[in-house]
Design an enzyme around this catalytic site. Sequence first.
Site, mmCIF file in Angstrom:
data_model
loop_
_atom_site.group_PDB
_atom_site.id
_atom_site.type_symbol
_atom_site.label_atom_id
_atom_site.label_comp_id
_atom_site.label_asym_id
_atom_site.label_seq_id
_atom_site.Cartn_x
_atom_site.Cartn_y
_atom_site.Cartn_z
ATOM 1 N N ARG A 66 35.885 11.621 24.196
ATOM 2 C CA ARG A 66 35.643 13.033 24.513
ATOM 3 C C ARG A 66 34.142 13.260 24.446
ATOM 4 N NH1 ARG A 66 33.024 13.508 20.573
ATOM 5 N NH2 ARG A 66 32.973 15.725 20.948
ATOM 6 N N GLY A 67 33.725 14.470 24.779
ATOM 7 C CA GLY A 67 32.286 14.731 24.904
ATOM 8 C C GLY A 67 31.897 14.467 26.352
ATOM 9 N N ALA A 68 31.124 15.396 26.928
ATOM 10 C CA ALA A 68 30.881 15.354 28.371
ATOM 11 C C ALA A 68 30.301 14.019 28.871
ATOM 12 C CB ALA A 68 29.993 16.535 28.759
ATOM 13 N N ASP A 119 29.004 21.204 28.075
ATOM 14 C CA ASP A 119 29.872 20.474 29.020
ATOM 15 C C ASP A 119 29.496 20.747 30.458
ATOM 16 O OD1 ASP A 119 31.448 20.840 26.420
ATOM 17 O OD2 ASP A 119 32.399 19.178 27.489
ATOM 18 N N GLN A 178 36.266 18.659 15.587
ATOM 19 C CA GLN A 178 35.308 17.610 15.970
ATOM 20 C C GLN A 178 34.034 17.672 15.121
ATOM 21 O OE1 GLN A 178 36.781 19.715 18.162
ATOM 22 N NE2 GLN A 178 36.945 18.830 20.197
HETATM 23 O O1 MRU Z 1 36.516 18.893 23.762
HETATM 24 P P1 MRU Z 1 35.386 17.949 23.506
HETATM 25 O O2 MRU Z 1 35.423 17.308 22.165
HETATM 26 O O3 MRU Z 1 35.202 16.952 24.645
HETATM 27 O O4 MRU Z 1 34.110 18.915 23.529
HETATM 28 C C1 MRU Z 1 32.832 18.394 23.343
HETATM 29 C C2 MRU Z 1 31.780 19.421 23.386
HETATM 30 O O5 MRU Z 1 32.030 20.591 23.553
HETATM 31 C C3 MRU Z 1 30.350 18.941 23.308
HETATM 32 O O6 MRU Z 1 29.530 19.897 22.701
HETATM 33 C C4 MRU Z 1 29.840 18.700 24.737
HETATM 34 O O7 MRU Z 1 30.708 17.876 25.443
HETATM 35 C C5 MRU Z 1 28.492 18.092 24.741
HETATM 36 S S1 MRU Z 1 28.548 16.394 24.271
HETATM 37 C C6 MRU Z 1 27.001 15.774 24.244
#
Ligand code: MRU
Length: 356
Positions: free
Chosen positions: A51-53, A240, A199
């Site tokens: 997960r994470g963009a 994201d 998270q």
């Molecule tokens: O739902 P997730 O855990 O994928 O959400 C992640 C986030 O919101 C992060 O802040 C975002 O992806 C930036 S990651 C460098």
Amino acid sequence: MKIEGKNYRTIWFENNVVKIIDQTKLPHKFIIKDLKAVKDAINAIKVMEVRGAPLIGATAAYGMVLAIIEKNDQSFLKKSAQDLINSRPTAINLKWAVDRMIKKLSGVNSDKILEIALKEASDICEEDVKFCKNIGLNGLKIIEEIHKKKKDTVNILTHCNAGWLATIDWGTATSPIYHAHQKGIKVHVWVDETRPRNQGANLTSYELNEEGIENTIITDNAGGILMQRGQVDMCIVGTDRTLSTGDVANKIGTYLKALAAKDNNVPFYVALPSSTIDWNIKDFKKIPIEERNSEELSHLEGIDENKNLKKIRIYPKKSKALNLAFDITPAKYVTGLITEKGVCEASEKGLKGLFK
Ligand code: MRU
């Protein structure tokens, strides 16, 4: 970055399989998982093993590699690309990475396609590492400024996990923090727990602990009073999808933190690589906001006294729950965008000044 003193990245390719750290088991269990087919990559993104963009973008790129290994056939590749893009809606990096793979592979003959796909997926990862490192160096200057004035520990609040676990290495929001720590500046991080999936607690606090950075987990609603008490010097969050207008989509709760920061004159920065910029959508209401299963709210997961992972229900059985995963922070609440090319105003002028 390190886990138990050993350097890792979040994703790599080895012996024809894609290796990931299964983030649904952290911090309780450290499990490296193999993705062997494109459906495994799609599933890993959907259930948030990754997960994470930036990391889901990289996983989608490697998903295309796995699709080629499985069946080097145009219609299968086309369907795989679409399924990967659709695996989560809000982060623009998914589409960005798949489009980049498709562009690179178009017109390539079939005996070369795997080699080229592998190189492109690996380049996406290497580029992300480089960009995140530069975000760190650019954000470090802001922390240094605060430290110079304050002459004491810099307290930074962050939301969700925009750490190295959300990228390939370094992270976005955490990279300036890691760089400051490595330079000997004392930093302390307020880590929003980030309900419902935690998270912040499960991933951000965990990775900061592993790097020896002082941090304290707080409930998602505690940031406001800490800011009123002068205990937050700055906020840094990830994103994201950032529109060219400077409006920012990030994990649910980011917006409320930005409002509290504004009310208390606390600088609120958003850290991002250029792969997270959406140059097309101009109206933030058009950003697709992911709505996830309400079980993520009604149930909690943790480890019991026998070290078994356990899930328990905490809501009344008959109650409904709404689980929106992201919200939008309008540009007017963002002090600046920390990118790989420098820090700019959260506006079309600011972003174009750096990127176009
Ligand atoms: O739902 P997730 O855990 O994928 O959400 C992640 C986030 O919101 C992060 O802040 C975002 O992806 C930036 S990651 C460098």
